[in-house]
Design a protein around this motif. Sequence first.
Motif, PDB file in Angstrom:
ATOM      1  N   ILE A  63      -1.761  10.233  10.967  1.00 36.31           N
ATOM      2  CA  ILE A  63      -2.095  10.220   9.541  1.00 36.31           C
ATOM      3  C   ILE A  63      -1.129   9.286   8.824  1.00 36.31           C
ATOM      4  N   LEU A  64      -1.666   8.285   8.136  1.00 40.47           N
ATOM      5  CA  LEU A  64      -0.866   7.330   7.382  1.00 40.47           C
ATOM      6  C   LEU A  64      -0.741   7.807   5.934  1.00 40.47           C
ATOM      7  N   ILE A  65       0.492   7.759   5.401  1.00 42.97           N
ATOM      8  CA  ILE A  65       0.761   8.282   4.060  1.00 42.97           C
ATOM      9  C   ILE A  65       1.530   7.223   3.277  1.00 42.97           C
ATOM     10  N   HIS A  66       0.894   6.674   2.256  1.00 39.10           N
ATOM     11  CA  HIS A  66       1.450   5.538   1.529  1.00 39.10           C
ATOM     12  C   HIS A  66       2.614   5.932   0.625  1.00 39.10           C
ATOM     13  N   GLY A  67       3.375   4.919   0.226  1.00 38.37           N
ATOM     14  CA  GLY A  67       4.444   5.108  -0.741  1.00 38.37           C
ATOM     15  C   GLY A  67       3.983   4.735  -2.140  1.00 38.37           C
ATOM     16  N   GLY A  68       4.965   4.561  -3.027  1.00 37.90           N
ATOM     17  CA  GLY A  68       4.669   4.226  -4.414  1.00 37.90           C
ATOM     18  C   GLY A  68       5.383   5.124  -5.391  1.00 37.90           C
ATOM     19  N   ALA A  69       6.577   5.629  -4.998  1.00 41.26           N
ATOM     20  CA  ALA A  69       7.411   6.435  -5.893  1.00 41.26           C
ATOM     21  C   ALA A  69       6.705   7.700  -6.371  1.00 41.26           C
ATOM     22  N   TRP A  70       5.833   8.255  -5.537  1.00 37.96           N
ATOM     23  CA  TRP A  70       5.114   9.505  -5.792  1.00 37.96           C
ATOM     24  C   TRP A  70       4.107   9.405  -6.933  1.00 37.96           C
ATOM     25  N   GLY A  71       4.121   8.318  -7.665  1.00 35.75           N
ATOM     26  CA  GLY A  71       3.211   8.175  -8.800  1.00 35.75           C
ATOM     27  C   GLY A  71       2.323   6.951  -8.726  1.00 35.75           C
ATOM     28  N   GLY A  72       2.387   6.206  -7.629  1.00 40.81           N
ATOM     29  CA  GLY A  72       1.590   4.984  -7.498  1.00 40.81           C
ATOM     30  C   GLY A  72       1.269   4.708  -6.046  1.00 40.81           C
ATOM     31  N   GLY A  73       0.814   3.494  -5.789  1.00 39.79           N
ATOM     32  CA  GLY A  73       0.440   3.107  -4.439  1.00 39.79           C
ATOM     33  C   GLY A  73      -0.950   3.586  -4.067  1.00 39.79           C
ATOM     34  N   SER A  74      -1.425   3.135  -2.906  1.00 41.81           N
ATOM     35  CA  SER A  74      -2.738   3.545  -2.423  1.00 41.81           C
ATOM     36  C   SER A  74      -2.779   3.395  -0.915  1.00 41.81           C
ATOM     37  N   LYS A  75      -3.824   3.934  -0.308  1.00 40.35           N
ATOM     38  CA  LYS A  75      -3.955   3.883   1.142  1.00 40.35           C
ATOM     39  C   LYS A  75      -4.058   2.456   1.666  1.00 40.35           C
ATOM     40  N   SER A  76      -4.488   1.534   0.825  1.00 36.87           N
ATOM     41  CA  SER A  76      -4.570   0.146   1.275  1.00 36.87           C
ATOM     42  C   SER A  76      -3.192  -0.402   1.661  1.00 36.87           C
ATOM     43  N   ASP A  77      -2.125   0.173   1.099  1.00 33.98           N
ATOM     44  CA  ASP A  77      -0.779  -0.274   1.452  1.00 33.98           C
ATOM     45  C   ASP A  77      -0.459  -0.018   2.920  1.00 33.98           C
ATOM     46  N   MET A  78      -1.103   0.985   3.517  1.00 38.22           N
ATOM     47  CA  MET A  78      -0.812   1.355   4.902  1.00 38.22           C
ATOM     48  C   MET A  78      -1.818   0.796   5.896  1.00 38.22           C
ATOM     49  N   SER A  79      -2.923   0.237   5.404  1.00 44.68           N
ATOM     50  CA  SER A  79      -3.962  -0.222   6.330  1.00 44.68           C
ATOM     51  C   SER A  79      -3.493  -1.310   7.304  1.00 44.68           C
ATOM     52  N   PRO A  80      -2.501  -2.160   6.956  1.00 40.64           N
ATOM     53  CA  PRO A  80      -2.048  -3.134   7.953  1.00 40.64           C
ATOM     54  C   PRO A  80      -1.406  -2.515   9.186  1.00 40.64           C
ATOM     55  N   PHE A  81      -1.036  -1.242   9.119  1.00 43.15           N
ATOM     56  CA  PHE A  81      -0.438  -0.604  10.290  1.00 43.15           C
ATOM     57  C   PHE A  81      -1.485  -0.142  11.301  1.00 43.15           C
ATOM     58  N   VAL A  82      -2.740  -0.102  10.910  1.00 46.69           N
ATOM     59  CA  VAL A  82      -3.774   0.452  11.790  1.00 46.69           C
ATOM     60  C   VAL A  82      -3.964  -0.372  13.065  1.00 46.69           C
ATOM     61  N   PRO A  83      -4.083  -1.712  12.992  1.00 40.75           N
ATOM     62  CA  PRO A  83      -4.418  -2.468  14.207  1.00 40.75           C
ATOM     63  C   PRO A  83      -3.429  -2.283  15.351  1.00 40.75           C
ATOM     64  N   PHE A  84      -2.136  -2.278  15.066  1.00 38.29           N
ATOM     65  CA  PHE A  84      -1.194  -2.187  16.188  1.00 38.29           C
ATOM     66  C   PHE A  84      -1.197  -0.795  16.816  1.00 38.29           C
ATOM     67  N   ILE A  85      -1.534   0.232  16.017  1.00 39.25           N
ATOM     68  CA  ILE A  85      -1.626   1.581  16.586  1.00 39.25           C
ATOM     69  C   ILE A  85      -2.826   1.677  17.515  1.00 39.25           C
ATOM     70  N   LEU A  86      -3.994   1.225  17.047  1.00 37.75           N
ATOM     71  CA  LEU A  86      -5.198   1.340  17.868  1.00 37.75           C
ATOM     72  C   LEU A  86      -5.180   0.381  19.061  1.00 37.75           C
ATOM     73  N   SER A  87      -4.507  -0.757  18.912  1.00 37.05           N
ATOM     74  CA  SER A  87      -4.438  -1.668  20.060  1.00 37.05           C
ATOM     75  C   SER A  87      -3.589  -1.072  21.170  1.00 37.05           C
ATOM     76  N   ALA A  88      -2.549  -0.328  20.800  1.00 35.44           N
ATOM     77  CA  ALA A  88      -1.694   0.309  21.804  1.00 35.44           C
ATOM     78  C   ALA A  88      -2.282   1.616  22.307  1.00 35.44           C
ATOM     79  N   PHE A  89      -3.003   2.329  21.405  1.00 36.03           N
ATOM     80  CA  PHE A  89      -3.520   3.653  21.746  1.00 36.03           C
ATOM     81  C   PHE A  89      -4.989   3.753  21.301  1.00 36.03           C
ATOM     82  N   PRO A  90      -5.901   3.145  22.037  1.00 35.91           N
ATOM     83  CA  PRO A  90      -7.300   3.125  21.605  1.00 35.91           C
ATOM     84  C   PRO A  90      -7.962   4.499  21.579  1.00 35.91           C
ATOM     85  N   GLY A  91      -7.331   5.484  22.177  1.00 35.93           N
ATOM     86  CA  GLY A  91      -7.898   6.823  22.154  1.00 35.93           C
ATOM     87  C   GLY A  91      -7.515   7.640  20.936  1.00 35.93           C
ATOM     88  N   TYR A  92      -6.645   7.094  20.094  1.00 34.21           N
ATOM     89  CA  TYR A  92      -6.195   7.824  18.907  1.00 34.21           C
ATOM     90  C   TYR A  92      -7.235   7.742  17.785  1.00 34.21           C
TER      91      TYR A  92
END
Length: 281
Positions: A63-92
């Motif tokens: 589960i990816l959880i974005h930052g933003g000082a608890w009052g900002g940010g969005s899930k798009s901030d964490m989406s760049p982390f998805v490819p390297f996780i799935l490339s290493a662990f395609p079953g996740y």
Amino acid sequence: METLKNFGAFVLLIFFMVHNTSVNCQVLAPTYANVSYGDDPAQIVDYYIAPNNSLTSVTHVVILIHGGAWGGGSKSDMSPFVPFILSAFPGYLVANMEYRLGTWSSPGYPKQTEDIGAVISFIKSKLPGQKLTFALFGGSAGAHLSLLYGYRYDAINRDVSVVIDVVGPADFTDPAYAWNLVYNWIFFAFIGPNFYFLNPGIYNETSPLTWATPNSPKTIGFYGDKDPLVPNSQHKILGDKLNNLGVVNEVTVYSGGHFDWSPTDVQDMKDKIVVFLAKYF
């Protein structure tokens, strides 16, 4: 009070300028986008699975959880982390969540940790009969939420086996935090307008390390040695506490600030995350 708010707005602007540093990797389209896990419009999550993978075979969820000082940010901030996780662990299964943002009048505590629990419960309800284990991967305020949920709120269910902490505050009673009014102000989005010297209890209560035990999730953390938003003392406090408790952990400190690290260091971080997940998740 108005002067404080204006000064705080400037600090928050600097925060977002630093926080939005690129991770330098491709972004994948979600397999399932903007799925509601609650009644609030902010309670949505994107799901990613590798091609040719099936949800019925999933046992590991990040589960990816974005930052933003608890009052900002969005899930798009964490989406760049998805490819390297799935490339290493395609079953996740990777779940990239939004949560209800905090304000001074409607703080993030405890609704933001409740949202993490709601996502976990939602995923478990959609994959009944599958033995699932979860890793929480947070950046900045999202790393604090990951640590706090993993150490405090998951102590009974034990759904979370790993926490990945990227520049996450771990102890708000640390004097470097507690007696810095700027840090206090940034934290108001999570706890409301409570300075440490007026209400130390809420700082202790919302510090992940207050709740750490020998059964806490295995933790890997990454920090910058010149971070203007997270005191340099935090990584040592985190590592020392977990070592004393016997919790498996790794903490790496890079040259730089709040994730404005060199591409080599960012790649090193990703490599270390893959090794840690392969070994402990």
